[in-house]
Scaffold this motif. Structure first.
Motif, short mmCIF file in Angstrom:
data_model
loop_
_atom_site.label_atom_id
_atom_site.label_comp_id
_atom_site.label_asym_id
_atom_site.label_seq_id
_atom_site.Cartn_x
_atom_site.Cartn_y
_atom_site.Cartn_z
N CYS A 3 0.84 -1.20 0.00
CA CYS A 3 0.00 0.00 0.00
C CYS A 3 0.88 1.26 0.00
O CYS A 3 1.86 1.32 0.74
CB CYS A 3 -0.90 -0.04 1.23
SG CYS A 3 -1.83 1.45 1.53
N CYS A 6 0.29 2.93 3.88
CA CYS A 6 0.77 2.27 5.10
C CYS A 6 1.89 1.27 4.85
O CYS A 6 2.41 0.68 5.79
CB CYS A 6 -0.40 1.58 5.82
SG CYS A 6 -1.00 0.12 4.95
N CYS A 11 -3.07 -4.37 1.55
CA CYS A 11 -3.94 -3.44 2.27
C CYS A 11 -4.96 -2.88 1.28
O CYS A 11 -4.58 -2.31 0.26
CB CYS A 11 -3.12 -2.29 2.86
SG CYS A 11 -4.15 -0.99 3.54
N GLY A 13 -6.61 -0.39 1.61
CA GLY A 13 -6.44 1.06 1.63
C GLY A 13 -7.67 1.83 2.03
O GLY A 13 -7.72 3.03 1.87
N CYS A 39 -4.16 0.68 6.91
CA CYS A 39 -5.16 1.75 6.80
C CYS A 39 -6.52 1.34 7.38
O CYS A 39 -7.17 2.13 8.06
CB CYS A 39 -5.35 2.14 5.34
SG CYS A 39 -3.84 2.71 4.56
ZN LIG Z 1 -2.70 0.86 3.61
#
Ligand SMILES: [Zn+2]
Length: 239
Positions: A3, A6, A11, A13, A39
């Motif tokens: 991501c 993060c 992720c 997101g 996230c």
């Molecule tokens: Zn993320």
């Protein structure tokens, strides 16, 4: 794909309002220095920690007291810094780095935090990545710690009348006049963790198959109270 925000793998997101009981993350590339909160967990983690902070402030604690503790299934505890930035939040600090070293963790290994945690205290589980076997991670044998059961600690406290939560300790074997420095610390669950054991165990020729009868004594040396762990008996297991 990691991501962009993060740095975590896979992720999505997005920040959802779905409350999870566990946070499960594969260690990202930056794992040696920090773990960014994915996230989609960020809101939940931030609100949990700010709730604890509010409670702690009401109890009169200062800002610098807000270290989190990650506690492993082997009951090793690590003080972890939590920093909330504009776009991402992270767990980091010397305690995080020590956790990585003690458990020999690597990119892709898995950490699970219990979000039902209380009071800055997160129980954690550690697993090696699939490519490293997918097993539970264990601390390296060099981790130098002995745990005394809570029942023994409580008994000691009752007999002594008082017992500070941490302090120094002498590790003594009476038969060979061994006397090594160590430290002790009593955890929330009442168990006493003693450090300095590995050098002492070498000198006292303790091996993994030894059965050791130990005593804990409180005495006064040159006007100062001191705690000793005394080896009263040492037996070789016979099969
Ligand atoms: Zn993320």
């Amino acid at each position: 794909m990691a991501c962009d925000v993060c740095r975590n793998l896979n992720c999505p997101g997005v920040e959802s309002d779905v409350a999870q009981s566990f946070l499960i993350v594969s260690l990202p590339r930056c794992y040696e220095s920090c773990l960014y909160v994915p996230c989609y967990y960020r809101n939940q983690v931030i609100s949990l920690i700010s709730l604890w902070k509010d409670e702690a402030s009401e109890d009169g604690f200062e800002d610098e007291d807000f270290d989190l503790v990650f506690s492993t299934t082997e009951e090793l505890s690590y003080k972890i810094k939590f920093t909330d930035g504009n776009h991402r939040s992270k767990f980091h600090g010397p305690g995080w780095e020590k956790l990585i070293r003690d458990y020999d963790l690597f990119y892709g290994d898995i950490i699970q935090l219990d979000l039902q945690a209380e009071d800055f205290f997160f129980p954690i589980d550690l697993m090696l990545s699939e490519s490293r076997g997918g097993y539970k991670a264990f601390p390296k044998p060099s981790v130098d710690r002995l745990k005394i059961p809570a029942i023994v600690t409580n008994d000691l406290r009752m007999k002594l009348g008082y017992l500070p939560l941490k302090g120094s300790m002498r590790l003594v074997q009476i038969f060979s006049s061994l006397d090594f420095p160590g430290t002790y610390c009593i955890h929330k669950d009442g168990r006493m963790a003693i450090t300095g054991i590995s050098a002492f165990a070498d000198a006292a020729r303790l091996t993994v198959d030894c059965v050791v009868l130990i005593g804990i004594q409180w005495h006064t040396v040159r006007g100062e109270d001191s705690l000793s762990l005394v080896i009263i008996g040492l037996y070789k297991k016979t099969e």
